[in-house]
Design a protein around this motif. Structure first.
Motif: not given
Length: 211
Positions: A152-154, A62-71, A159-162
């Motif tokens: 670059i901003l994302s 679930p963490q990887e899925i969440g990270d992927g969605a954020i990315n 993205t790292p912050f989120l």
């Protein structure tokens, strides 16, 4: 049977026809596709890895899925917003190269009669064909630069912050859930109540959360 090289050529022609006039949009979509495939590969790798315990998989997947969605969402929204802003600045005449500025001056346009306003669009001008090639080249260049700045901003800031915030919140919930589950399974030693034992266990095993 259709030959593989014919399928590839048809696919290539379709991509060039659809995205050739707007390379920045193609870069955005390929970036989104890259993030999606990367996240899918991470999830698959965790799911098929027999060395990772089942309990950890229930947290990691679930963490990887969440990270992927954020990315994906962060990349698409940020790059699209900055690219659209650049396109709007060019189409309204606020951002222009010398040839476009000369064309606008020769046409008699200025800020008093619509130039630079949000409703104004150079592409809607009756004599747009006179500047079309230079305009398209300049606009595509601005779009690609804006898309690059957005990516670059994302990728490096937003993205790292989120992701860190998402991971910290999820870790807190997971620790709390595991702790409550462990407390339910505790059997206190003889001579001490369950409430006192839980209190002592809480003091012993609790520590400040570090991310």
């Amino acid at each position: 049977m259709i030959k593989p090289n014919l399928i590839f050529n048809n696919f290539k022609d379709a991509i060039l026809t659809k995205y050739g006039p707007n390379p920045a949009k193609m870069l955005i979509y390929t970036g989104v596709l890259g993030w999606f495939l990367s996240s899918a590969a991470q999830v698959t790798a965790i799911a098929v890895n027999n060395k990772i315990p089942k309990e950890q998989k229930m947290f990691l997947i679930p963490q990887e899925i969440g990270d992927g969605a954020i990315n994906v969402l962060s990349f698409f929204l940020v790059t699209s917003a900055i690219k659209n802003l650049a396109s709007k600045l060019v189409s309204t005449g606020k951002l222009a190269n010398p040839k476009i500025r000369k064309f606008l001056r020769d046409t008699g346009l200025n800020v008093k009669n619509g130039l630079g306003q949000t409703k104004f669009n150079i592409e809607s001008m009756a004599n747009f064909d006179l500047i079309k090639d230079d305009y398209k080249t300049f606009k595509n260049g601005c779009d690609v630069i804006a898309m690059t700045v957005g990516s670059i901003l994302s990728c490096n800031i937003i993205t790292p912050f989120l992701r860190n915030k998402f991971a910290a919140d999820r870790q807190k919930k997971t620790i709390s859930k595991n702790y409550n589950y462990a407390m339910q399974k505790l059997n206190p030693p003889k001579g001490i109540s369950i409430d006192n034992y839980k209190k002592q266990a809480s003091i012993k095993f609790s520590s400040p959360l570090k991310i």
